[in-house]
Structures are given as C-alpha cells and as structure tokens.
Design a protein around this motif. Structure first.
Motif, short mmCIF file in Angstrom:
data_model
loop_
_atom_site.label_atom_id
_atom_site.label_comp_id
_atom_site.label_asym_id
_atom_site.label_seq_id
_atom_site.Cartn_x
_atom_site.Cartn_y
_atom_site.Cartn_z
N PHE A 1 28.20 37.18 39.18
CA PHE A 1 29.80 37.58 40.22
C PHE A 1 30.68 38.03 39.38
N ARG A 2 31.62 38.24 40.40
CA ARG A 2 32.64 39.32 39.52
C ARG A 2 33.75 37.98 39.32
N PHE A 3 35.07 38.28 38.42
CA PHE A 3 35.01 37.07 38.17
C PHE A 3 37.06 37.48 38.33
N PHE A 4 37.63 37.10 38.49
CA PHE A 4 39.52 37.04 38.53
C PHE A 4 40.25 36.24 37.72
N VAL B 1 33.97 34.58 41.73
CA VAL B 1 35.20 33.51 41.65
C VAL B 1 36.85 34.57 40.88
N ILE B 2 37.43 33.47 41.64
CA ILE B 2 38.84 33.81 41.04
C ILE B 2 39.64 33.00 40.95
N ILE B 3 40.35 32.29 39.54
CA ILE B 3 41.25 31.65 39.84
C ILE B 3 42.61 32.13 39.63
N ALA B 4 43.49 31.29 39.46
CA ALA B 4 45.06 31.62 40.03
C ALA B 4 45.65 29.96 39.41
N GLU C 1 38.09 35.28 27.80
CA GLU C 1 36.12 35.22 27.42
C GLU C 1 35.72 34.33 27.99
N GLU C 2 36.30 33.24 27.15
CA GLU C 2 35.74 31.49 27.05
C GLU C 2 36.33 31.25 28.88
N ILE C 3 37.03 31.58 29.20
CA ILE C 3 37.19 30.89 30.37
C ILE C 3 36.07 31.61 30.84
N GLU C 4 35.67 32.70 30.91
CA GLU C 4 34.95 33.85 32.01
C GLU C 4 33.39 31.95 31.59
#
Length: 390
Positions: A91-94, A51-54, A66-69
C-alpha cells in the motif's frame, strides 16, 4: 417498560475504521514508549492500496518516517491484510504529521505542573451495570457482540477458519424483562470471506463461534440468525470501504446503552481528556457498581481547556442506588483527584498501552499487570463499602 429489546453492534479489528484506530494508537504508543510526556493527536485514513496519517506531535522523540511506515505496515500485517486492493507490503503511505500547535500546548501547560490544564474542553461519560454476570459490568448486547468477533478473530489467527477474512461486524438484539437481559431476539454477523464459499457455508462456519459467545439457551431462532444478509462479502476492508480514525465511538464505549462525550479516543495521548477522563468516569462507575452501591451507574465529567479541575461531576444510577447519589458523588470526589494530572497518575496512563484498546472496546476488558486497562480495576471497592458500611 417491563419488557423491551435493545440492540448493540461491534466491529472487528479488520473493519476499515478499526484498522485506522489501531494505526493511530500504535503511533501514540510509539511516542509514549520513548517519551511518556509526548503529546500526540494523529488521525488515519485507509482506502484502496493507501494509508494516510495526519496530525500533531510534540515529543522529545523524533520518529523517522521509515520507522513510522514500518510500524504501520506491521500493524496491517498483524490484522491479516495481504489482499488484492489492500496489502501490507504494497500500500502507498503518506505522512502529514507536524508539530503541535503552540496555542494548544499553551493551554495544557499554562498552569503549574500540579495544576496542569485539560487538553481540551468537553464532557465525558462512564457507565457500568451488573445486568449480566461475568460481563465485566458491561451492557449485555455490546459485551456479547464483542465476544462473537473476538472468537472469530482468534480462530482466524489460529488458522482454524481460513475462508474467513479480517473485516466483520456483529449485531445483537436482546430481550429484557424487568431490566435484566434474558435471550437474543436476533443476531446479525457480516464477515468478509474468500470467493470460493457460499453464504450458507459462511453461516455454518461461524455458527459455533456465535454459540460459544452466548450464554446457554440464548441463541435466537435460525430465521433471526442473519449472516451476510446481502449474500456476498468478498471485497472488504479498506478496499471496500474507506476507514477513518474515531468513527466507531459507540462500539468503543457502551453500545448506545449510555451517552458518549464529544470526542473519540484513538490517536490521542492521555493529556486529552476526551480519552483520559472517559477512562476515569468508567473507573468510578465500575467501582460504584462492583461495591454494590447501585445496579447501574452513569458518571459525567466536564472540562475547559487549560483548566485543571473539572467544571462538573454528575452521578446517575437510574433509581438503582442503595444510598444517596449525592453521597456517592461526594465520596468519589474525596477519594480521587480528577484533574488531568491526577487522572494520569492514578491510572498510570503515560504508558504505551493503547493499541489494544483500539479493537473490541475500551471497556469491559480485564486489567493487566503491565498497565493495560488500568481503568478496569475495582480497587476502590473496599473504601466505598467501608464508607457506606456495606
């Protein structure tokens, strides 16, 4: 035409694009919960084990990574993804979010607060129709497509259909006679399932939930009830198809029965008129139809970035109005402030109310006491009827 068919589709909360919409809107809610004046524009991409957020954020609340993840993993868990290839635990998180552009902020804040400018240019549409009783003034094909998937999701979360997994789509073709829906011509459902059941078994499992969603006697022939037409749908969700925020805008709105503006909704705070003005347009259209002024109503608004007042306001009723369209437009403009600040105030949009909108449609939902779906209220009906002496 006296007779015609029309088709709309819906996708479930587990569809890869809808996973992304829910993640983006959960982050909008996070910031608005702590700072109602937060400006947020966040996109999500979900693919195999990732999962990637931008995007951009301006807020007095500084959410830690950490809170967002943790929040995002919980969203994925609640949807139901603990599968090989996409598991909420692994899942990997970015995170590539950053501060909002000062040029955009200047456009929104350039005027005095009472004349706060729009967050972007563009046109937004709202629509309502009374074609199907009990459908919350929504087009029948989309309303019923949503209902099928909501029925399946509720049964899945309740543990009633353990072999059915989160990713699914529905599509309904409805026959219209003299402008009114009469029955389904075809129903298509594609749903992810476990590897130990056949396509025939999947069809039998989901059929009761399809029948429950449709009006009595509306079910199409069995030959036109298509379930997993390819024969197998085991690998699904972001593991089977990459998801991105904002790719299901027709599902979010009116299923193609009315136009859509230029922008998606999810991931955006309500200063973005892509979202808030579309909600206002729906609010006005629904009240027009609920008041009995027309059987259908389409409304368009348009804005320029940094400018408070809408550039245009358009009302179209497809020859179903009982009064003059120009009079409807006039009274709506008199009743409601359509500046961005006026919209947010009227509909109380600076609240953490957006994750629920990110699956099964932003419209056609019941307004809730805590502010969810405030744009679905029909509190203008009495004033409209009084003005037109209906």
């Amino acid at each position: 035409m006296e007779e015609y068919v029309f088709t709309s589709e819906s996708v479930s909360e587990g569809h890869p694009d809808k996973v992304c919409d829910q993640i983006s809107d959960s982050l909008v809610d996070l910031y608005l919960e702590h700072d109602p004046l937060s400006h947020v524009a966040i996109e999500t991409l979900a693919t195999t084990d990732t999962v990637i957020i931008a995007g951009e954020v301006r807020s007095t609340y500084a959410a830690k990574n950490e809170e967002i993840e943790s929040l995002i993993r919980n969203v994925v868990k609640e949807i139901g993804y603990d599968q090989e290839g996409f598991d909420y635990r692994t899942f990997r998180f970015f995170n590539f979010t950053h501060a909002q552009s000062p040029d955009i902020a200047m456009g929104v804040d350039s005027s005095a607060s009472k004349d706060e400018g729009a967050g972007d240019q563009g046109m937004m549409f709202g629509y309502a129709t009374n074609e199907l009783p009990g459908s919350e003034f929504m087009p029948a094909p989309l309303y019923l497509s949503h209902k099928i998937l909501k029925n399946l999701a509720e049964a899945r979360h309740a543990g009633k259909i353990p072999n059915i997994l989160p990713d699914s789509k529905s599509q309904i073709t409805i026959k219209y006679v003299n402008g009114k829906p009469t029955k389904t011509e075809a129903v298509v459902v594609s749903t992810q399932h476990t590897d130990n059941i056949s396509a025939v078994e999947v069809k039998e499992i989901i059929k009761p939930y399809v029948l429950e969603a449709l009006p009595d006697g509306w079910m199409c022939s069995d030959n036109n009830f298509l379930v997993n037409p390819t024969g197998r749908f085991v690998i699904g969700g972001p593991n089977g198809d990459t998801g991105v925020t904002g790719r299901k805008i027709i599902v979010d709105t009116y299923g193609g029965a009315a136009p859509h503006g230029g922008g998606a909704f999810s991931g955006k705070d309500p200063t973005k008129v892509d979202r808030s003005a579309a909600y206002m347009a729906r609010y006005l259209a629904k009240n027009v139809v609920a008041a009995g002024l027309a059987d259908q109503c389409e409304i368009q608004l348009s804005y320029a970035i940094g400018v408070a007042k809408p550039l245009s306001f358009y009302v179209y009723t497809n020859n179903t109005a009982k009064v003059e369209e120009k009079e409807i437009a006039k009274v709506l403009c008199d009743l409601v402030d359509m500046t961005p600040h006026g919209i947010r105030t009227r509909l109380q949009l600076n609240k953490p109310i957006y994750r629920k909108t990110a699956s099964y449609g932003h419209f056609g939902r019941k307004p809730e006491n805590d502010g969810h779906f405030s744009w679905e209220k029909t509190d203008l009906v009495s004033e409209l009827r009084s003005y037109f002496k209906i």
